[in-house]
Design an enzyme around this catalytic site. Structure first.
Site, PDB file in Angstrom:
ATOM      1  N   ARG A 176      14.742  11.789  51.975  1.00  0.00           N
ATOM      2  CA  ARG A 176      13.847  10.630  51.904  1.00  0.00           C
ATOM      3  C   ARG A 176      13.661  10.269  50.433  1.00  0.00           C
ATOM      4  O   ARG A 176      14.108  10.995  49.551  1.00  0.00           O
ATOM      5  CB  ARG A 176      12.484  10.958  52.511  1.00  0.00           C
ATOM      6  CG  ARG A 176      12.565  11.366  53.964  1.00  0.00           C
ATOM      7  CD  ARG A 176      11.176  11.654  54.517  1.00  0.00           C
ATOM      8  NE  ARG A 176      11.282  12.274  55.833  1.00  0.00           N
ATOM      9  CZ  ARG A 176      10.322  12.992  56.393  1.00  0.00           C
ATOM     10  NH1 ARG A 176       9.169  13.173  55.770  1.00  0.00           N
ATOM     11  NH2 ARG A 176      10.492  13.525  57.582  1.00  0.00           N
ATOM     12  N   ASP A 235       8.586  20.228  53.700  1.00  0.00           N
ATOM     13  CA  ASP A 235       8.801  19.120  52.761  1.00  0.00           C
ATOM     14  C   ASP A 235       9.126  19.702  51.392  1.00  0.00           C
ATOM     15  O   ASP A 235       8.412  20.583  50.900  1.00  0.00           O
ATOM     16  CB  ASP A 235       7.536  18.255  52.662  1.00  0.00           C
ATOM     17  CG  ASP A 235       7.272  17.488  53.948  1.00  0.00           C
ATOM     18  OD1 ASP A 235       8.232  16.957  54.534  1.00  0.00           O
ATOM     19  OD2 ASP A 235       6.105  17.420  54.368  1.00  0.00           O
ATOM     20  N   ARG A 283      10.011  20.319  70.262  1.00  0.00           N
ATOM     21  CA  ARG A 283       9.147  20.400  69.073  1.00  0.00           C
ATOM     22  C   ARG A 283       8.049  21.444  69.318  1.00  0.00           C
ATOM     23  O   ARG A 283       7.815  22.323  68.505  1.00  0.00           O
ATOM     24  CB  ARG A 283       8.569  19.005  68.816  1.00  0.00           C
ATOM     25  CG  ARG A 283       7.341  18.928  67.952  1.00  0.00           C
ATOM     26  CD  ARG A 283       6.931  17.486  67.764  1.00  0.00           C
ATOM     27  NE  ARG A 283       7.701  16.890  66.683  1.00  0.00           N
ATOM     28  CZ  ARG A 283       7.367  16.936  65.394  1.00  0.00           C
ATOM     29  NH1 ARG A 283       6.247  17.520  65.018  1.00  0.00           N
ATOM     30  NH2 ARG A 283       8.119  16.397  64.486  1.00  0.00           N
ATOM     31  N   ASP A 306      -0.673  12.104  60.293  1.00  0.00           N
ATOM     32  CA  ASP A 306      -0.502  13.001  61.445  1.00  0.00           C
ATOM     33  C   ASP A 306      -1.687  13.956  61.605  1.00  0.00           C
ATOM     34  O   ASP A 306      -2.023  14.685  60.677  1.00  0.00           O
ATOM     35  CB  ASP A 306       0.781  13.833  61.282  1.00  0.00           C
ATOM     36  CG  ASP A 306       2.015  12.998  61.494  1.00  0.00           C
ATOM     37  OD1 ASP A 306       2.389  12.793  62.646  1.00  0.00           O
ATOM     38  OD2 ASP A 306       2.578  12.512  60.497  1.00  0.00           O
ATOM     39  N   ASP A 311      -4.833  10.802  55.543  1.00  0.00           N
ATOM     40  CA  ASP A 311      -3.599  11.402  56.028  1.00  0.00           C
ATOM     41  C   ASP A 311      -3.281  10.727  57.378  1.00  0.00           C
ATOM     42  O   ASP A 311      -4.156  10.081  57.968  1.00  0.00           O
ATOM     43  CB  ASP A 311      -3.899  12.906  56.206  1.00  0.00           C
ATOM     44  CG  ASP A 311      -2.843  13.628  56.967  1.00  0.00           C
ATOM     45  OD1 ASP A 311      -1.674  13.488  56.618  1.00  0.00           O
ATOM     46  OD2 ASP A 311      -3.195  14.354  57.943  1.00  0.00           O
TER      47      ASP A 311
HETATM   48  O1  M1P Z   1       2.805  14.029  58.021  1.00  0.00           O
HETATM   49  C1  M1P Z   1       2.998  15.392  58.185  1.00  0.00           C
HETATM   50  C2  M1P Z   1       4.446  15.737  58.344  1.00  0.00           C
HETATM   51  O2  M1P Z   1       4.983  15.101  59.497  1.00  0.00           O
HETATM   52  C3  M1P Z   1       6.263  15.473  59.797  1.00  0.00           C
HETATM   53  O3  M1P Z   1       6.308  16.858  59.950  1.00  0.00           O
HETATM   54  P1  M1P Z   1       6.813  17.636  61.273  1.00  0.00           P
HETATM   55  O4  M1P Z   1       7.947  16.861  61.834  1.00  0.00           O
HETATM   56  O5  M1P Z   1       7.184  18.986  60.741  1.00  0.00           O
HETATM   57  O6  M1P Z   1       5.640  17.723  62.204  1.00  0.00           O
HETATM   58  C4  M1P Z   1       7.208  15.148  58.667  1.00  0.00           C
HETATM   59  O7  M1P Z   1       7.366  13.761  58.555  1.00  0.00           O
HETATM   60  C5  M1P Z   1       6.709  15.729  57.381  1.00  0.00           C
HETATM   61  O8  M1P Z   1       7.493  15.260  56.311  1.00  0.00           O
HETATM   62  C6  M1P Z   1       5.284  15.362  57.137  1.00  0.00           C
HETATM   63  O9  M1P Z   1       4.797  16.018  56.005  1.00  0.00           O
END
Ligand code: M1P
Length: 243
Positions: A120, A176, A138, A16, A14
């Site tokens: 997307r 999502d 955020r 993030d 993954d």
């Molecule tokens: O990769 C995790 C998520 O990152 C973003 O989410 P958010 O902006 O809510 O933190 C988005 O790109 C989301 O699509 C993705 O699942």
């Protein structure tokens, strides 16, 4: 594990919260160590983000070094910077209208920013506060949502109206939306097809039930010959690779 053992493994990670802090750039020290550690390995990335956001977070040399990138929840697949497959998803107008109404009627009283409905490849990302908010905004929305559970309530309402879609609370501020079966989970099957005999090692920060890495982790375990590594932060990935 030695470098030679990498021949029998495939890594999938993954992005993030796992390779980078959420929606932030990979740190230079991580980049350096990671670049060395994945030399000679099959290493794939899977994320809900589209390729533009991935490029903002992952340095170019790492983008080139990884074996492939499953973007937009695996609905587009990139190898060496080229998109080699993609899925289409055109949401009905009634769903778009509902999403617009959630933005109009939100109880979040701080400013909202543009880009609430991001179409997307193969998915839609929905964000009440707006994707163009600053990092500070955020964090503010994230904290508010943690208390007020706006995303949970929207996702649960929409799941009842549109049972053919999954509404996944993947990141920190958005939802999502994908047709059932076309979330990150599809990557488990694709990767197993690409590497039928290798051990798949998956790194994710939200592999617990309810987390957005749970379904893919579960599917990998069902498919067999795989290992799930739950990380608290990106350095845990390096720790594992150094083992
Ligand atoms: O990769 C995790 C998520 O990152 C973003 O989410 P958010 O902006 O809510 O933190 C988005 O790109 C989301 O699509 C993705 O699942």
């Amino acid at each position: 594990m030695t470098f030679r053992d990498f021949e029998n493994c495939v890594f999938l990670s993954d992005m993030d919260g796992t390779l980078t802090p959420s929606r932030q750039v990979m740190t230079p020290q991580f980049e350096k160590d990671f670049n060395e550690l994945i030399t000679g390995a099959y290493f794939y990335i899977v994320t809900g983000s589209d390729i533009e956001k991935i490029k903002e977070q992952i340095p170019e040399n790492i983008m080139k070094k990884v074996t492939g990138i499953f973007a937009s929840m695996g609905n587009e697949f990139y190898v060496n910077g080229k998109r080699i497959s993609k899925n289409e998803f055109v949401p009905e107008e009634s769903l778009i209208k509902k999403l617009e109404d959630y933005v109009k009627n939100t109880r979040y009283l701080y400013p909202l920013y543009p880009n609430h409905i991001e179409k997307r490849c193969g998915m839609v990302n929905f964000c009440v506060v707006g994707r163009e908010c600053s990092l500070e905004e955020r964090f503010r929305y994230q904290a508010w949502d943690n208390e007020n559970k706006e995303r949970e309530s929207i996702a649960s309402e929409l799941s009842n109206i549109y049972p053919q879609y999954s509404f996944e609370i993947g990141g920190a501020i958005s939802i999502d939306i994908v047709p059932n079966g076309f979330g990150k989970v599809q990557v488990a099957d694709k990767l197993r097809e690409m590497h039928p005999t290798k051990k798949i090692i998956f790194f994710g920060d939200r592999t617990e039930k309810g987390g957005n890495d749970y379904e893919i982790a579960k599917r990998l375990l069902e498919l067999g010959n795989s290992e799930i590594v739950k990380v608290q932060e990106p350095n845990d990935v390096l720790e594992y690779l150094r083992k």
